[in-house]
Scaffold this active site. Structure first.
Site, short mmCIF file in Angstrom:
data_model
loop_
_atom_site.label_atom_id
_atom_site.label_comp_id
_atom_site.label_asym_id
_atom_site.label_seq_id
_atom_site.Cartn_x
_atom_site.Cartn_y
_atom_site.Cartn_z
N CYS A 1 -31.99 -6.04 -22.16
CA CYS A 1 -32.27 -6.18 -23.59
C CYS A 1 -31.02 -6.67 -24.31
O CYS A 1 -31.10 -7.27 -25.36
CB CYS A 1 -32.73 -4.85 -24.16
N GLU B 1 -36.84 1.84 -28.61
CA GLU B 1 -35.69 0.96 -28.39
C GLU B 1 -36.26 -0.35 -27.89
O GLU B 1 -36.94 -0.39 -26.87
CB GLU B 1 -34.73 1.58 -27.39
P1 NAD Z 1 -43.24 -4.10 -22.57
O1 NAD Z 1 -43.16 -3.77 -24.02
O2 NAD Z 1 -44.21 -5.11 -22.13
O3 NAD Z 1 -43.57 -2.80 -21.74
C1 NAD Z 1 -42.82 -1.61 -21.88
C2 NAD Z 1 -43.70 -0.44 -21.51
O4 NAD Z 1 -44.75 -0.33 -22.46
C3 NAD Z 1 -44.37 -0.56 -20.14
O5 NAD Z 1 -44.39 0.69 -19.52
C4 NAD Z 1 -45.78 -0.99 -20.51
O6 NAD Z 1 -46.72 -0.62 -19.55
C5 NAD Z 1 -46.00 -0.23 -21.81
N1 NAD Z 1 -47.03 -0.77 -22.66
C6 NAD Z 1 -47.42 -2.06 -22.80
N2 NAD Z 1 -48.45 -2.15 -23.68
C7 NAD Z 1 -48.70 -0.91 -24.12
C8 NAD Z 1 -49.63 -0.36 -25.05
N3 NAD Z 1 -50.50 -1.11 -25.69
N4 NAD Z 1 -49.60 0.97 -25.25
C9 NAD Z 1 -48.71 1.75 -24.61
N5 NAD Z 1 -47.83 1.29 -23.73
C10 NAD Z 1 -47.81 -0.02 -23.49
O7 NAD Z 1 -41.77 -4.46 -22.13
P2 NAD Z 1 -41.25 -4.86 -20.67
O8 NAD Z 1 -41.64 -6.26 -20.41
O9 NAD Z 1 -41.58 -3.83 -19.67
O10 NAD Z 1 -39.66 -4.76 -20.88
C11 NAD Z 1 -38.91 -5.75 -21.45
C12 NAD Z 1 -38.63 -5.46 -22.92
O11 NAD Z 1 -37.95 -4.23 -23.05
C13 NAD Z 1 -37.74 -6.47 -23.57
O12 NAD Z 1 -38.26 -6.78 -24.83
C14 NAD Z 1 -36.41 -5.75 -23.71
O13 NAD Z 1 -35.58 -6.23 -24.73
C15 NAD Z 1 -36.83 -4.36 -23.93
N6 NAD Z 1 -35.79 -3.41 -23.55
C16 NAD Z 1 -35.12 -2.72 -24.54
C17 NAD Z 1 -34.11 -1.82 -24.20
C18 NAD Z 1 -33.32 -1.04 -25.23
O14 NAD Z 1 -32.62 -0.10 -24.87
N7 NAD Z 1 -33.38 -1.40 -26.48
C19 NAD Z 1 -33.80 -1.64 -22.86
C20 NAD Z 1 -34.51 -2.34 -21.89
C21 NAD Z 1 -35.52 -3.20 -22.26
#
Ligand code: NAD
Length: 651
Positions: free
Chosen positions: A460, A426
């Site tokens: 998001c 998501e």
């Molecule tokens: P992010 O993608 O930077 O991080 C999300 C998670 O992924 C964290 O736990 C991070 O440590 C992990 N991660 C990062 N790089 C990785 C890798 N290479 N391999 C595995 N895991 C990795 O996102 P964020 O800054 O934490 O959150 C904000 C984002 O989340 C925004 O883009 C937002 O739109 C999205 N979001 C979506 C929803 C939804 O339901 N669609 C809900 C909330 C947030």
């Protein structure tokens, strides 16, 4: 709280009116009461309360011009002020509609007096008497209307609703203030919660994004050894958890829900301090987590059978920091409910909240092998877990970029059964709202402010792009700026705060650099005046970003999701709505899209062309229907079926 903060029976309001009238009349030196009523009984009651000896200046009645004149024709010895709303159609419309709704209600006196089937005695019944009769029937005074479902029962037989806090209640606020003061210097800990082995990594500080001086706790990130032993333990625990009857798994999730619910007051300061949430957002977050647990428990109780529903095995759950409890718990609950064992990797910014959630689940009877916590960086811990051959599925919520990386990694291998490894992701998007010139500006502005700036824009589903028809733009932006100017940016430990910090200095830097780029391109950036000293002290203290409204020349200028309190605005000519909608679609997947209009054809056009998960339609009828078509993603209407529900986590 198990009720509503308003009366659910009209007689109670009538009694409250009389009680207030009595108090006002008892303070003639301080107050000059003006009673605006069209209810004959109320008018007579006020006169009786005031006593027979009327003195000028004691009180007066008020009557809306054109209404209730027949009633006031009967009053000769008391002053009655006739008042009339004055102004343009725009400023008066909302007022007039409210009056119509009130007077049109079938419990309203004005409505009832026109009803010839009602006898006089019924029409002028004393509300005190009505309340006494109800009390005799119900066995207590003030019981709610039986036909209005109480908040705990809103989901009927499906599941109990989660409990919140009434933040409009002074006693609740005083309790909260005490709780925050008592917890001000409490420190929390998070470390790998693994079934075998002892975590050895070094402790690192976790700081409050609103105040770098506030040490919220410490975290020990998972090492390679921790991950290996967690993966081994998960593999060993998988069969036993998969064989646990679904009703038993559900019971443990429900027990965890009860724990989180009971811990609400303790979790709030943690959510506020670690994630920079406002108190209201923190309450909503705990409620959503509780609801996820109950929702997925109910799903598997109803539909699951271990013989036909075979879980995947060890799955990795990777969550973002913006809903560190709700999304974290939602993913974990869905996976556990379906019988999978979980390796949970919370966002690096919010390990303490995640550890609190895992402790609640363990205490509720989820075995330590079935749920292990591995705090750490995405690029190291997250990436290593996803790449490991023992992992049979991945649930991810976060940015689109990281989702693509995970997809690439997973595409290189198959599950133990030779199938592609399921990835449920998501992600983010560009959320747009279209407002045309028929929209009611007051309603549109209220929606825009909460969607773009609540949670400092870190949802998001937050509004990123406002497309407003050019004829309506100046007026709307004027009102919007006024509304944003009223928001209080600050430390959310202060309950008066509307907008807290963004998650960290890196995020603040990215948002500011995006604004500088647009400014350099000649785009107008408006920000509320905070006073230079307040702005400087906030930015020195934590990662604050002053909300911004930026006018764009085209949708294409929005290159990526800007995750913060920045609203982009585009003016569109009326005859180019279709092209504007096409440009919104061209930005990629939209999580949410909305429209404010009073024109049915425009609703149909926007709904027909929208390529977004959640559609929000506001026809701008005061007090009337707003349509939301839920799909997935957090936000609009609380918990709904998520893409990562238990049914998608089976072989
Ligand atoms: P992010 O993608 O930077 O991080 C999300 C998670 O992924 C964290 O736990 C991070 O440590 C992990 N991660 C990062 N790089 C990785 C890798 N290479 N391999 C595995 N895991 C990795 O996102 P964020 O800054 O934490 O959150 C904000 C984002 O989340 C925004 O883009 C937002 O739109 C999205 N979001 C979506 C929803 C939804 O339901 N669609 C809900 C909330 C947030």
């Amino acid at each position: 709280q198990s009720g509503y903060p308003v009366y659910t029976r009209k007689a109670y309001t009538d009694v409250a009116y009389l009680a207030c009238a009595r108090k006002l009349l008892a303070a003639p030196d301080e107050v000059y009461p003006q009673f605006a009523t069209h209810n004959a009984h109320t008018m007579a009651a006020v006169q009786a309360l005031a006593g027979p000896d009327y003195t000028p200046g004691q009180y007066e009645f008020q009557c809306l011009h054109g209404m209730g004149e027949a009633l006031y024709d009967q009053v000769h010895d008391r002053p009655c002020r006739i008042y009339a709303p004055v102004g343009t159609h725009e400023t008066l419309l909302a007022y007039l509609v409210r009056r119509l709704l009130e007077n049109g209600a079938n419990t309203s006196f004005v409505n009832r007096i026109a009803d010839e089937s009602l006898g006089l005695a019924e029409l002028v019944q004393d509300p005190v008497q009505t309340v006494a009769t109800l009390a005799a029937q119900d066995g207590c005074v003030g019981s709610p209307h039986p036909a209005i479902t109480l908040p705990p029962d809103l989901y009927g037989a499906a599941r109990a609703n989660s409990r919140g806090l009434d933040l409009a209640d002074e006693r609740t606020l005083a309790d909260l203030a005490r709780r925050f003061a008592a917890d001000a210097s409490r420190t929390w800990q998070a470390e790998p919660l693994i079934a075998r082995g002892m975590p050895q990594g070094p402790w690192q500080p976790v700081r409050n994004p609103a105040a770098a001086s506030d040490l919220v706790g410490q975290v020990r990130e998972a090492t390679l050894d921790d991950m290996q032993s967690a993966l081994d333990a998960a593999t060993m625990a998988a069969a036993a958890w998969a064989a646990t009857p679904p009703a038993e798994r559900a019971a443990r999730l429900e027990a965890a829900a009860a724990r989180l619910q009971d811990e609400l007051a303790a979790l709030l300061p943690l959510l506020v301090r670690e994630a920079g949430k406002t108190c209201a957002n923190a309450v909503a977050e705990v409620r959503e987590a509780v609801d996820f647990l109950r929702y997925y428990a109910a799903e598997v109780r109803r539909d699951f059978d271990n013989a036909s529903h075979v879980p995947l095995g060890p799955v990795v759950c990777i969550s973002p920091w913006n809903f560190p409890l709700a999304i974290f718990t939602g993913q974990v609950a869905a996976a556990l409910a379906a019988g999978n064992v979980v390796l949970a990797k919370p966002a690096e910014q919010t390990p303490l909240v995640a550890a609190a959630a895992v402790r609640a689940l363990h205490a509720a009877g989820v075995p330590r092998g079935a749920l292990q916590l591995l705090p750490g960086r995405g690029e190291t811990v997250g990436a290593a877990l996803v790449a490991d051959a023992r992992v049979q599925g991945v649930l991810f919520t976060g940015s689109t970029e990281v989702a693509r990386l995970l997809q690439r990694t997973l595409s290189r291998r198959l599950t133990a059964g030779g199938q592609p490894v399921p990835l449920i992701a998501e992600t983010g998007g560009q959320n747009a709202l279209v407002v045309d010139s028929s929209a009611l500006v007051e309603q549109a502005v209220a929606d825009i402010v909460s969607s773009a700036f609540d949670s400092a824009g870190q949802r998001c589903s937050a509004l990123r792009l406002l497309c407003v028809q050019e004829e309506a733009a100046d007026r709307l932006l004027y009102m919007l700026r006024g509304a944003v100017q009223e928001l209080r940016l600050g430390d959310p430990r202060e309950l008066a705060t509307d907008i807290g910090p963004v998650i960290d200095a890196e995020a603040a830097g990215l948002i500011e650099s995006h604004l500088r780029t647009l400014q350099a391109r000649g785009r107008r950036v408006w920000r509320p005046a905070l006073g230079a000293s307040r702005a400087a002290s906030l930015t020195a203290q934590g990662s604050f970003v002053v909300p911004a409204v930026v006018e764009l020349a085209s949708v294409a200028e929005l290159e990526r999701e800007v995750f913060g309190p920045v609203l982009h605005v585009l003016r569109y000519p009326r005859d180019r709505l279709a092209q504007t909608l096409e440009q919104i679609n061209a930005t990629g997947f939209g999580l949410t899209q909305g429209v404010h209009t009073r024109i049915d054809e425009t609703v149909a056009q926007v709904v027909g062309m929208a390529r977004a998960g959640n559609l929000y339609v506001n026809r701008n009828i005061v007090g009337a229907v707003v349509g939301v078509q839920p799909f997935g993603g957090e936000g609009l209407s609380g918990t709904g079926p998520k893409a990562g529900g238990p049914l998608n986590l089976l072989r």
